[in-house]
Write an enzyme that holds these catalytic residues in place. Structure first.
Site, PDB file in Angstrom:
ATOM      1  N   LYS A  81      -0.106   7.586   6.314  1.00 59.99           N
ATOM      2  CA  LYS A  81       0.286   7.658   4.880  1.00 59.99           C
ATOM      3  C   LYS A  81       1.213   8.768   4.233  1.00 59.99           C
ATOM      4  O   LYS A  81       1.227   9.943   4.899  1.00 59.99           O
ATOM      5  CB  LYS A  81      -0.827   7.467   4.064  1.00 59.99           C
ATOM      6  CG  LYS A  81      -0.542   6.864   2.763  1.00 59.99           C
ATOM      7  CD  LYS A  81      -0.916   5.330   2.705  1.00 59.99           C
ATOM      8  CE  LYS A  81      -0.613   4.639   1.607  1.00 59.99           C
ATOM      9  NZ  LYS A  81      -0.808   3.108   1.902  1.00 59.99           N
ATOM     10  N   GLY A 175      -4.674  -4.862 -12.881  1.00 64.57           N
ATOM     11  CA  GLY A 175      -3.371  -4.336 -12.277  1.00 64.57           C
ATOM     12  C   GLY A 175      -2.383  -5.376 -11.884  1.00 64.57           C
ATOM     13  O   GLY A 175      -2.778  -6.595 -11.068  1.00 64.57           O
ATOM     14  N   GLY A 177       0.704  -5.935 -10.730  1.00 60.56           N
ATOM     15  CA  GLY A 177       2.034  -5.287 -10.202  1.00 60.56           C
ATOM     16  C   GLY A 177       2.475  -6.379  -9.104  1.00 60.56           C
ATOM     17  O   GLY A 177       2.279  -7.640  -9.385  1.00 60.56           O
ATOM     18  N   VAL A 179       1.175  -7.070  -6.470  1.00 60.77           N
ATOM     19  CA  VAL A 179       0.125  -8.104  -5.680  1.00 60.77           C
ATOM     20  C   VAL A 179      -0.612  -8.849  -6.684  1.00 60.77           C
ATOM     21  O   VAL A 179      -0.787  -9.842  -6.561  1.00 60.77           O
ATOM     22  CB  VAL A 179      -0.802  -7.080  -4.911  1.00 60.77           C
ATOM     23  CG1 VAL A 179      -1.960  -7.930  -4.307  1.00 60.77           C
ATOM     24  CG2 VAL A 179       0.123  -6.322  -3.591  1.00 60.77           C
TER      25      VAL A 179
END
Ligand code: NAD
Length: 352
Positions: A81, A175, A177, A179
């Site tokens: 990451k 959320g 966004g 996804v």
């Protein structure tokens, strides 16, 4: 405490700290494992971390989860990451992205960068001008991740609530966004009833305009909504002592990485009779789909990628069966299965 002593360190193979004064880049690339392929992959998160220690911990936690995800889905790469310290709206520039590309290039192909929260496919295109070690230049992984979460959610509801479909199932999505918004589309198409929240009012407006039956909630109220399923699709660390006590759902199944504030919170959820579908299992659709990214926007490949992400539902079923058999939480079962696979991969690594 040294970085080696952090619980998240967990045998990381390589951690690099990059700094570029000209562009203001401060980035950490954590590679949990490349074994045995000599290759790792993972997204790039950009956010205004309080300090480098907080950023390093996040990089290590996310990188380890990525390794678990790639091992469980038998993808031929280990986990890694990147975290970039900064506000993507204020601090991101073409110069910074190019400096990040140069940092990735210096790792000589041992790490392939991709988008994550705070970065976009367009950012990957710019990074791709400097290094070829980049994925997701064309394909947005939002749809494949969302489809994987959707198939996992269906399995979780079937096994934990005994329902053969999602008609009338009440779902709260935090959320909206790349996804979360796609997950809403799939849930509505399957007949679910939705409550949604996002810190960005325009994201809420977009989803509600597409689906007039969806009810917006203030972000502070979404976790405690009276629903069957909570789908966290924003940031991690949201399931802690305080929020778990207030949950009214029976299943938590969403895309956000590292939803548990601490690992012990998996037990706390189970003690309340709530099924926690491990994040690194249900959000694996993105990595499965990325393998189909030819970089030329081929739509046949895109639909093949979507079909392949249905493996996520099967994997969650296997994890839940193992959890029942071993008398542990699905989270503990998924970690044990992933660690076995990472160990096997490391054992195949040729010694120098
Ligand atoms: P995104 O940046 O496109 O969307 C995140 C959304 O969450 C935004 O609309 C943002 O306004 C909102 N948000 C941020 N903080 C919030 C908060 N505190 N409360 C409520 N809303 C908040 O990101 P995404 O690609 O949709 O990913 C969502 C989550 O899923 C992330 O945790 C990401 O790491 C994880 N994930 C994404 C993928 C992928 O393929 N995109 C794959 C695996 C995991």
């Amino acid at each position: 405490m040294s970085i080696y002593d952090l619980p998240e360190f967990d045998g990381h193979e390589h951690v690099s700290f990059f700094c570029d004064a000209a562009s203001g880049l401060r980035a950490i690339i954590a590679i949990h494992s490349t074994a045995p392929y000599g290759l790792s992959g993972g997204g790039c998160r950009m956010q205004p971390y309080a300090d480098a220690t907080e950023a390093a911990r996040d990089a290590l936690r996310l990188s380890r989860a990525m390794s678990y995800k790639l091992a469980l889905t038998d993808m031929p790469a280990g986990g890694a990451k990147t975290v970039v310290i900064g506000d993507p709206r204020r601090d991101k520039s073409e110069t910074l992205l190019r400096a990040l590309g140069a940092a990735v290039e210096r790792l000589n192909g041992r790490y392939i960068i991709a988008e994550d929260v705070g970065t976009t496919p367009e950012d990957m295109r710019i990074i791709g001008q400097v290094t070829r070690y980049v994925s997701g230049k064309q394909q947005d992984t939002g749809p494949t991740t969302a489809h994987g979460v959707f198939t996992g959610l269906r399995v979780a509801v079937a096994r934990h609530l005994g329902r053969s479909d999602l008609k009338g199932t009440r779902v709260a999505v935090q959320g909206l966004g790349a996804v979360g918004s796609r997950l809403c589309d799939e849930l509505i198409a399957a007949g679910a009833t939705l409550w949604v929240a996002d810190i960005d009012p325009s994201a809420v407006e977009r989803v509600c305009a597409r689906h007039p039956g969806v009810t917006p909630l203030p972000n502070e109220a979404i976790l405690a909504a009276d629903v069957d399923v909570l789908a966290p699709c924003a940031l991690g660390g949201i399931l802690d002592d305080r929020t778990i006590g207030a949950l009214r759902c029976k299943v938590v199944c969403g895309a956000a990485n590292n939803q548990l504030a601490e690992e012990r919170h998996a037990e706390a959820l189970a003690a309340r009779g709530i099924l926690y579908a491990p994040d690194f299992v249900v959000n694996a659709g993105g990595v499965i789909g990325a393998a189909f990214d030819s970089g030329d926007g081929d739509t046949t490949q895109a639909s093949a990628a979507l079909r392949e992400t249905e493996r996520v539902g099967d994997l969650l079923g296997t994890v839940m069966a193992r959890a029942e058999q071993d008398g542990v939480t699905p989270y503990a079962a998924a970690v044990a299965m992933a660690q076995d696979k990472v160990r096997q991969r490391r054992a195949q690594q040729p010694q120098p």
